[in-house]
Design a protein around this motif. Structure first.
Motif, PDB file in Angstrom:
ATOM      1  N   ALA A  34       0.840  -1.201   0.000  1.00 17.14           N
ATOM      2  CA  ALA A  34       0.000   0.000   0.000  1.00 17.14           C
ATOM      3  C   ALA A  34       0.871   1.246   0.000  1.00 17.14           C
ATOM      4  O   ALA A  34       0.629   2.175  -0.786  1.00 17.14           O
ATOM      5  CB  ALA A  34      -0.937   0.001   1.202  1.00 17.14           C
ATOM      6  N   THR A  35       1.888   1.262   0.848  1.00 13.65           N
ATOM      7  CA  THR A  35       2.760   2.437   0.908  1.00 13.65           C
ATOM      8  C   THR A  35       3.463   2.644  -0.436  1.00 13.65           C
ATOM      9  O   THR A  35       3.527   3.764  -0.948  1.00 13.65           O
ATOM     10  CB  THR A  35       3.819   2.263   2.024  1.00 13.65           C
ATOM     11  N   ALA A  36       3.961   1.560  -1.006  1.00 10.56           N
ATOM     12  CA  ALA A  36       4.686   1.666  -2.272  1.00 10.56           C
ATOM     13  C   ALA A  36       3.751   2.123  -3.392  1.00 10.56           C
ATOM     14  O   ALA A  36       4.128   2.956  -4.219  1.00 10.56           O
ATOM     15  CB  ALA A  36       5.318   0.334  -2.633  1.00 10.56           C
ATOM     16  N   THR A  37       2.530   1.594  -3.414  1.00  8.35           N
ATOM     17  CA  THR A  37       1.580   2.018  -4.447  1.00  8.35           C
ATOM     18  C   THR A  37       1.238   3.492  -4.271  1.00  8.35           C
ATOM     19  O   THR A  37       1.200   4.258  -5.234  1.00  8.35           O
ATOM     20  CB  THR A  37       0.288   1.171  -4.383  1.00  8.35           C
ATOM     21  N   PHE A  38       1.025   3.889  -3.010  1.00  5.43           N
ATOM     22  CA  PHE A  38       0.667   5.286  -2.741  1.00  5.43           C
ATOM     23  C   PHE A  38       1.792   6.228  -3.177  1.00  5.43           C
ATOM     24  O   PHE A  38       1.558   7.176  -3.920  1.00  5.43           O
ATOM     25  CB  PHE A  38       0.358   5.467  -1.251  1.00  5.43           C
ATOM     26  N   ILE A 104      10.125  -0.993   0.670  1.00  3.10           N
ATOM     27  CA  ILE A 104       9.230   0.046   0.127  1.00  3.10           C
ATOM     28  C   ILE A 104       9.925   0.784  -1.018  1.00  3.10           C
ATOM     29  O   ILE A 104       9.330   1.003  -2.081  1.00  3.10           O
ATOM     30  CB  ILE A 104       8.789   1.019   1.242  1.00  3.10           C
ATOM     31  N   ILE A 105      11.186   1.127  -0.827  1.00  2.00           N
ATOM     32  CA  ILE A 105      11.910   1.869  -1.869  1.00  2.00           C
ATOM     33  C   ILE A 105      11.944   1.081  -3.178  1.00  2.00           C
ATOM     34  O   ILE A 105      11.592   1.607  -4.242  1.00  2.00           O
ATOM     35  CB  ILE A 105      13.351   2.205  -1.403  1.00  2.00           C
ATOM     36  N   VAL A 106      12.292  -0.181  -3.105  1.00  2.00           N
ATOM     37  CA  VAL A 106      12.413  -0.953  -4.344  1.00  2.00           C
ATOM     38  C   VAL A 106      11.046  -1.108  -5.012  1.00  2.00           C
ATOM     39  O   VAL A 106      10.916  -1.063  -6.239  1.00  2.00           O
ATOM     40  CB  VAL A 106      13.112  -2.319  -4.100  1.00  2.00           C
ATOM     41  N   GLN A 107       9.983  -1.219  -4.208  1.00  2.00           N
ATOM     42  CA  GLN A 107       8.644  -1.344  -4.808  1.00  2.00           C
ATOM     43  C   GLN A 107       8.133  -0.019  -5.378  1.00  2.00           C
ATOM     44  O   GLN A 107       7.402   0.001  -6.369  1.00  2.00           O
ATOM     45  CB  GLN A 107       7.656  -1.894  -3.771  1.00  2.00           C
TER      46      GLN A 107
END
Lengths: 246, 380
Positions: A34-38, A104-107
């Motif tokens: 969710a964080t990565a998509t956001f 998160i960074i890589v996503q």
């Protein structure tokens, strides 16, 4: 056959037995995806808008890069980030390797180009005269971009769906960057791989079922957003003439 | 009471002070010129029609006037101020005193009232004020019952009414219209032309109306300007444009289907005798004898008569005989081509076609007044 049924039964107990460790994995997966998509959408949508709306130097190469990144094998990205984050790498001092922020960074790097590419494509599909019409009614350039984004809403939601789809299904990069550390960086996909390797098909299946549920729930929500207030795009096109003379 | 972002109407605008002017305006795309307008002016309260075929540069012209696009060279003056090339907030401020309606309604996703309120919204007009003004304009365009409807459910005519209301509600000092009715079916187009004419005149709205349709130009224009390949080729009242075209192009475009080369044999007291392919034609003109000219006659000004009624040429009336070479039926009217010996096209009602028993091969008389002949001097 019996084996598969047993796996389903085990998966059922795992899910409804509220296994603490298993739910930890689910929670982390939701958090990271969710964080990565956001963040990916927050970067990708303005980037797509910029590529479609503004003429700037290097626009073409950036566009090619974005499109290339959309099809990049995530595992390659994983290798790249491991090198960046490893102790001897340029960002080694941040001590990010095998941490949640690294996941998160890589996503984000995976999702952002996907969102940007789809945003760009859906804006390019909107009759440019919508922007002119808005400006001729007094809109500033930014306000006219907003009108086009609203018209392209279905495409924008598709962009976010694609971005989310990219990260939720990802294994290679999070495996390399996160290390699949039990209780800290283990995600549903890497958990699935690990349990399958250990011969625990029931656990792998349980994780798989949860992933499918997440994907369905998120997409039901996003698709509802896409359809809007019961308006059908098909009819609009003929009447407003958006595509007749484009 | 003044609304934020909506400047009060300038009362200084009159015939002497045109509200919108352009001088030496040119536009090229990739070195290819598409517009070259020496002088252009819209007077306050008039409806100025820009008439021309597609590709004449009409749309580009409107976009430049609305400051949506900069000209390659030249000036645009709005209410006495040079405004071409303005950027950012300054551009928006001037652009907001105008509104442009396109050929397609280009309605935004949402309801009818949301669409109509759009221009007020971006100007920061309060929502109560907005509702009030949207209601009022809905009644003007006859869409009172459709306020809450999503625009995707509207018919083509309704959608274009919404587009019209969306521009009118802003109370623009100049309303720019780019072939707004061209995509509509004929009855809807006629009805809207009439209504828009009434609305514009009733509100004394200054408007620039672009069209390729000469009928529409005649219905709506206080003044007409004919554009051909980016240049203004004639400017005048509808009467002047339709009956005194100054160039062969304008004549052809406004319906002079009969255009011939001629030579002026004599000219006396405002009546000229012109030879067209060996046939002498009288025309009301004080052109010098000896000049090579173009001669134009509208097909509806040519009447067909039985050969027995063809008399010796009477004063200010041309009578010829010829053989019918073609009859083209167009609903209630017919276009009849008669070889006199040069082909003359006449537009008559289907009833007279039947009464006269006209068919291909028949001999008929042709008659037209000297006043119906327009004479265009060489080099025009």
């Amino acid at each position: 056959m019996i084996f598969i049924l047993r796996a389903f039964k085990q998966a059922f107990f795992l899910i409804f037995g509220f296994n603490r460790e298993f739910y930890g994995v689910i929670f982390l997966t939701l958090l990271v995806n969710a964080t990565a998509t956001f963040i990916g959408a927050t970067i990708g949508i303005p980037a797509g808008v910029a590529l479609s709306e503004y003429e700037f130097r290097g626009r073409r190469p950036v566009l090619v890069l974005v499109h290339a990144m959309m099809g990049l094998p995530p595992v390659v990205l994983g290798v790249f980030f491991v090198l960046l984050f490893s102790r001897s790498g340029p960002f080694g001092f941040l001590d990010l390797l095998y941490t949640v922020p690294a996941l998160i960074i890589v996503q984000v790097v995976l999702a952002a180009p996907i969102v940007a590419g789809f945003t760009y494509a859906s804006l390019e599909d909107i009759d440019p005269r919508f922007g002119l019409q808005a400006r001729s009614l007094g809109a500033t350039h930014l306000q006219s971009v907003y009108v086009k984004l609203r018209e392209a809403r279905a495409g924008l939601v598709a962009a976010i769906i694609a971005g989310f789809g990219g990260v939720v299904s990802e294994v290679g990069a999070v495996m390399l960057v996160g290390g699949n550390l039990k209780g800290s960086t283990q995600m549903l996909t890497t958990y699935t791989v690990q349990e399958m390797r250990k011969g625990n098909a029931d656990l792998a299946l349980a994780a798989g079922i949860i992933l499918i549920i997440i994907a369905i729930v998120v997409n039901v929500f996003l698709t509802r957003l896409q359809a809007g207030k019961g308006q059908r795009e098909v009819e609009t096109k003929g009447v407003t003439g958006a595509y007749i003379h484009g | 009471m003044r609304q934020r972002g909506l400047p009060a109407r300038t009362s200084m605008v009159s015939e002497a002070n045109p509200i919108l002017e352009a001088t030496g305006l040119t536009k090229s795309y990739g070195g290819r010129p598409v517009l070259d307008v020496d002088r252009f002016a819209v007077r306050g309260g008039e409806v100025l029609v820009v008439l021309g075929p597609s590709g004449a540069g009409k749309s580009v012209f409107l976009r430049i006037l609305n400051l949506l696009e900069p000209p390659t060279a030249g000036t645009v003056t709005f209410a006495g101020r040079e405004v071409q090339g303005l950027q950012g907030k300054e551009r928006v401020d001037v652009s907001r005193r105008m509104a442009l309606i396109f050929q397609d309604p280009l309605l935004f996703r949402g309801s009818v009232e949301e669409n109509i309120g759009y221009g007020l919204g971006v100007r920061g007009v309060s929502s109560e004020q907005r509702d009030m003004r949207v209601r009022a304009i809905l009644d003007v365009v006859g869409l009172g019952d459709l306020a809450a409807k999503p625009v995707s459910t509207l018919s083509g005519g309704e959608a274009q009414r919404v587009a019209l209301a969306r521009a009118l509600v802003i109370e623009p000092e100049v309303l720019l219209m780019d072939e707004p009715f061209a995509s509509l079916d004929v009855p809807t187009r006629r009805a809207l032309q009439e209504e828009v004419g009434e609305i514009l005149r009733g509100r004394r709205t200054t408007a620039v109306f672009v069209t390729h349709d000469q009928e529409e130009a005649a219905r709506l224009g206080d003044r007409i300007l004919v554009l051909d390949r980016g240049r203004i080729v004639q400017e005048g009242s509808p009467r002047e444009i339709f009956y005194e075209p100054e160039t062969e192009f304008v004549a052809g475009f406004v319906g002079f289907d009969n255009i011939y080369d001629g030579e002026v044999l004599s000219s006396e007291g405002g009546l000229a005798l012109i030879a067209v392919e060996g046939v002498e034609i009288e025309a009301v003109s004080d052109i010098e004898p000896g000049a090579g000219v173009k001669v134009g006659i509208r097909p509806e000004d040519i009447t067909l008569i039985p050969t027995s009624e063809v008399e010796a040429p009477a004063s200010s009336r041309n009578s010829l005989t010829g053989k019918v070479t073609e009859v083209e039926l167009r609903g209630p009217v017919a276009r009849v081509t008669v070889a006199c010996p040069f082909p003359l096209v006449s537009l008559i009602t289907r009833r007279s076609l039947e009464e006269l028993g006209i068919d291909v091969g028949a001999e008929v008389g042709v008659r037209f007044k000297a006043t119906a002949v327009v004479v265009i001097g060489e080099g025009r």
